[in-house]
Design a protein around this motif. Sequence first.
Motif, PDB file in Angstrom:
ATOM      1  N   LYS A   1       0.817  -1.223   0.000  1.00  0.00           N
ATOM      2  CA  LYS A   1       0.000   0.000   0.000  1.00  0.00           C
ATOM      3  C   LYS A   1       0.851   1.273   0.000  1.00  0.00           C
ATOM      4  CE  LYS A   1      -0.696  -0.151   5.043  1.00  0.00           C
ATOM      5  NZ  LYS A   1      -1.715  -0.264   6.131  1.00  0.00           N
ATOM      6  N   GLU A   2       1.914   1.304   0.791  1.00  0.00           N
ATOM      7  CA  GLU A   2       2.759   2.497   0.831  1.00  0.00           C
ATOM      8  C   GLU A   2       3.587   2.627  -0.442  1.00  0.00           C
ATOM      9  OE1 GLU A   2       5.065   2.523   4.374  1.00  0.00           O
ATOM     10  OE2 GLU A   2       3.327   2.684   5.713  1.00  0.00           O
ATOM     11  N   LEU A   3       4.053   1.503  -0.954  1.00  0.00           N
ATOM     12  CA  LEU A   3       4.830   1.517  -2.194  1.00  0.00           C
ATOM     13  C   LEU A   3       3.995   2.067  -3.347  1.00  0.00           C
ATOM     14  CD1 LEU A   3       7.317   0.687  -3.889  1.00  0.00           C
ATOM     15  CD2 LEU A   3       6.306  -1.609  -4.042  1.00  0.00           C
ATOM     16  N   LYS A   4       2.758   1.613  -3.447  1.00  0.00           N
ATOM     17  CA  LYS A   4       1.876   2.117  -4.502  1.00  0.00           C
ATOM     18  C   LYS A   4       1.621   3.607  -4.336  1.00  0.00           C
ATOM     19  CE  LYS A   4      -0.704  -2.111  -5.614  1.00  0.00           C
ATOM     20  NZ  LYS A   4      -2.050  -2.737  -5.656  1.00  0.00           N
ATOM     21  N   SER A   5       1.324   4.016  -3.106  1.00  0.00           N
ATOM     22  CA  SER A   5       1.026   5.426  -2.853  1.00  0.00           C
ATOM     23  C   SER A   5       2.197   6.323  -3.223  1.00  0.00           C
ATOM     24  CB  SER A   5       0.652   5.617  -1.385  1.00  0.00           C
ATOM     25  OG  SER A   5       0.381   6.963  -1.101  1.00  0.00           O
ATOM     26  N   GLU A   6       3.410   5.892  -2.871  1.00  0.00           N
ATOM     27  CA  GLU A   6       4.605   6.684  -3.169  1.00  0.00           C
ATOM     28  C   GLU A   6       4.817   6.866  -4.666  1.00  0.00           C
ATOM     29  OE1 GLU A   6       7.603   4.451  -1.225  1.00  0.00           O
ATOM     30  OE2 GLU A   6       7.029   5.089   0.795  1.00  0.00           O
ATOM     31  N   ASN A   7       4.263   5.954  -5.451  1.00  0.00           N
ATOM     32  CA  ASN A   7       4.431   6.023  -6.905  1.00  0.00           C
ATOM     33  C   ASN A   7       3.132   6.386  -7.634  1.00  0.00           C
ATOM     34  OD1 ASN A   7       7.325   4.964  -7.694  1.00  0.00           O
ATOM     35  ND2 ASN A   7       6.647   3.691  -5.978  1.00  0.00           N
ATOM     36  N   ASN A   8       2.216   7.055  -6.910  1.00  0.00           N
ATOM     37  CA  ASN A   8       0.969   7.551  -7.504  1.00  0.00           C
ATOM     38  C   ASN A   8       0.172   6.465  -8.223  1.00  0.00           C
ATOM     39  OD1 ASN A   8       1.152  10.544  -6.935  1.00  0.00           O
ATOM     40  ND2 ASN A   8       3.102  10.233  -8.010  1.00  0.00           N
ATOM     41  N   TYR A   9       0.074   5.333  -7.555  1.00  0.00           N
ATOM     42  CA  TYR A   9      -0.650   4.163  -8.053  1.00  0.00           C
ATOM     43  C   TYR A   9      -1.796   3.954  -7.063  1.00  0.00           C
ATOM     44  CZ  TYR A   9      -1.030  -0.817  -9.510  1.00  0.00           C
ATOM     45  OH  TYR A   9      -1.449  -2.037  -9.963  1.00  0.00           O
ATOM     46  N   PHE A  10      -2.996   4.432  -7.420  1.00  0.00           N
ATOM     47  CA  PHE A  10      -4.088   4.528  -6.465  1.00  0.00           C
ATOM     48  C   PHE A  10      -5.275   3.649  -6.854  1.00  0.00           C
ATOM     49  CE2 PHE A  10      -2.035   8.804  -6.069  1.00  0.00           C
ATOM     50  CZ  PHE A  10      -1.554   8.632  -4.778  1.00  0.00           C
ATOM     51  N   THR A  11      -6.140   3.447  -5.873  1.00  0.00           N
ATOM     52  CA  THR A  11      -7.353   2.667  -6.067  1.00  0.00           C
ATOM     53  C   THR A  11      -8.536   3.592  -6.288  1.00  0.00           C
ATOM     54  OG1 THR A  11      -6.640   0.726  -4.800  1.00  0.00           O
ATOM     55  CG2 THR A  11      -8.991   1.133  -4.931  1.00  0.00           C
ATOM     56  N   LEU A  12      -9.299   3.349  -7.347  1.00  0.00           N
ATOM     57  CA  LEU A  12     -10.516   4.119  -7.600  1.00  0.00           C
ATOM     58  C   LEU A  12     -11.751   3.419  -7.068  1.00  0.00           C
ATOM     59  CD1 LEU A  12      -9.864   5.403 -11.245  1.00  0.00           C
ATOM     60  CD2 LEU A  12      -9.355   6.513  -9.063  1.00  0.00           C
ATOM     61  N   GLY A  13     -11.664   2.110  -6.864  1.00  0.00           N
ATOM     62  CA  GLY A  13     -12.800   1.394  -6.304  1.00  0.00           C
ATOM     63  C   GLY A  13     -12.573  -0.100  -6.264  1.00  0.00           C
ATOM     64  N   TRP A  14     -13.012  -0.720  -5.156  1.00  0.00           N
ATOM     65  CA  TRP A  14     -13.099  -2.172  -5.049  1.00  0.00           C
ATOM     66  C   TRP A  14     -14.572  -2.525  -4.970  1.00  0.00           C
ATOM     67  CZ3 TRP A  14      -9.076  -4.099  -0.857  1.00  0.00           C
ATOM     68  CH2 TRP A  14      -7.777  -3.780  -1.292  1.00  0.00           C
ATOM     69  N   PHE A  15     -15.002  -3.497  -5.765  1.00  0.00           N
ATOM     70  CA  PHE A  15     -16.413  -3.830  -5.861  1.00  0.00           C
ATOM     71  C   PHE A  15     -16.602  -5.319  -5.564  1.00  0.00           C
ATOM     72  CE2 PHE A  15     -15.203  -0.425  -8.735  1.00  0.00           C
ATOM     73  CZ  PHE A  15     -16.098   0.581  -8.398  1.00  0.00           C
ATOM     74  N   ASP A  16     -17.286  -5.612  -4.462  1.00  0.00           N
ATOM     75  CA  ASP A  16     -17.549  -6.995  -4.069  1.00  0.00           C
ATOM     76  C   ASP A  16     -18.778  -7.508  -4.821  1.00  0.00           C
ATOM     77  OD1 ASP A  16     -15.455  -7.259  -2.148  1.00  0.00           O
ATOM     78  OD2 ASP A  16     -16.642  -6.063  -0.741  1.00  0.00           O
ATOM     79  N   VAL A  17     -18.629  -8.647  -5.476  1.00  0.00           N
ATOM     80  CA  VAL A  17     -19.716  -9.199  -6.275  1.00  0.00           C
ATOM     81  C   VAL A  17     -20.771  -9.802  -5.352  1.00  0.00           C
ATOM     82  CG1 VAL A  17     -20.354 -10.848  -8.054  1.00  0.00           C
ATOM     83  CG2 VAL A  17     -18.160  -9.628  -8.213  1.00  0.00           C
ATOM     84  N   ALA A  18     -21.989  -9.295  -5.474  1.00  0.00           N
ATOM     85  CA  ALA A  18     -23.101  -9.814  -4.679  1.00  0.00           C
ATOM     86  C   ALA A  18     -23.870 -10.880  -5.450  1.00  0.00           C
ATOM     87  CB  ALA A  18     -24.045  -8.672  -4.280  1.00  0.00           C
ATOM     88  N   ALA A  19     -24.024 -10.692  -6.754  1.00  0.00           N
ATOM     89  CA  ALA A  19     -24.770 -11.643  -7.573  1.00  0.00           C
ATOM     90  C   ALA A  19     -24.465 -11.382  -9.044  1.00  0.00           C
ATOM     91  CB  ALA A  19     -26.272 -11.526  -7.310  1.00  0.00           C
ATOM     92  N   THR A  20     -24.840 -12.333  -9.871  1.00  0.00           N
ATOM     93  CA  THR A  20     -24.659 -12.215 -11.314  1.00  0.00           C
ATOM     94  C   THR A  20     -26.022 -12.076 -11.972  1.00  0.00           C
ATOM     95  OG1 THR A  20     -22.658 -13.566 -11.262  1.00  0.00           O
ATOM     96  CG2 THR A  20     -23.746 -13.323 -13.392  1.00  0.00           C
ATOM     97  N   CYS A  21     -26.157 -11.073 -12.832  1.00  0.00           N
ATOM     98  CA  CYS A  21     -27.404 -10.863 -13.567  1.00  0.00           C
ATOM     99  C   CYS A  21     -27.343 -11.555 -14.927  1.00  0.00           C
ATOM    100  CB  CYS A  21     -27.661  -9.366 -13.720  1.00  0.00           C
ATOM    101  SG  CYS A  21     -29.141  -8.927 -14.646  1.00  0.00           S
ATOM    102  N   ILE A  22     -26.222 -11.364 -15.629  1.00  0.00           N
ATOM    103  CA  ILE A  22     -26.010 -12.035 -16.909  1.00  0.00           C
ATOM    104  C   ILE A  22     -24.633 -12.683 -16.870  1.00  0.00           C
ATOM    105  CG2 ILE A  22     -25.812 -11.770 -19.413  1.00  0.00           C
ATOM    106  CD1 ILE A  22     -27.552  -9.289 -19.226  1.00  0.00           C
TER     107      ILE A  22
END
Length: 342
Positions: A260-281
């Motif tokens: 996490k710190e290594l990524k942050s130091e190199n401007n490598y960030f998270t825009l979103g984590w999405f947990d799959v609740a179900a599948t529609c298709i």
Amino acid sequence: MSGKRGKRSSFDTDEEEVPQIILNENDSAGGDYGPPKRRTCCSPLLIILMVVVVLTAVGFLVYYFVFQPDEAVKSLPTSPTSPTSKTTPSPTPLSPTPVDPSSKLALENLCSDENTEGKMQSVLNLEEEIIIIEAVNFRNNNEEMAFGLYEQLLTDMDDVEVLFQMELPDWDMGLFTKFKNGQVFRDDFLNNDEMQSIVSSRKQIQNSKMWATTLSSDVPAMYPELIGPTGSPDRLLFHGITFTEPNGREKVAIFDEATKELKSENNYFTLGWFDVAATCIGEEDKYDQFRIESMRSIAEYANVFSDEIWVPASKQRTEGSDLTVSFTDFVKDWTKISNMYN
């Protein structure tokens, strides 16, 4: 979508005893003070003591390298999912609800027939935000136009927001849409008579996938270093993860904590984590989580891989992910992106 290594030294010894030269009081050997004198290097007691020390050291090394865990793994941080942790990152799985005919009828307007019951019906009861993730390939212009009308419909709705619209390597379109809750998704979208024809045309697109997800709270709770400005990234990374059983999620968490710190130091960030609740298709339970990350530049992204922690950390991620299903795509073309944590 190099580690530290311990070094072992080896010493070569001759079986023949090597005589030691005794220097005179002026620290010279021979010269004007006559030939050097010779004596053996050690007494028998000292030799025995040295043998004991050597055998002890050898025994320790054998125990350490044979019976102890891999040194690279031991150097990594403890997983946030360990029993002593106060926070459990894995989401609470949805329990399939009894089949509700009205919910099934609503889902039939959009989802494939095999996904109109069970977990997908449970999604309709969620009080939290729902993020619908879609991947679509168009066979012809008619399908592309139908999807364009469908996307415009989503854009015009209240309590609905298009978060990401991008071109994926294996798909013509990737779309992430946020609904305020399950009720909005059911009543204002699926059961809206004025939208039926457009939603029905969307369902007719043959080559597509759709998942109902919820936003993971793990990033702000345990990895705030991964939260940064949206900015104007050079690339996005789109990850689909299927965790291995029984502790794949914990292994990937070790990777996240270590980097996490290594990524942050190199401007490598998270825009979103999405947990799959179900599948529609698509196939149910194929993916557990989707992630979108941003990199400011390729040069900074390359810096991450040269750090000593990356290789042992990546080993944990690899062991925790089902590589026959999981993927990482580089995304370079998008119309809209969002930062779910800023």
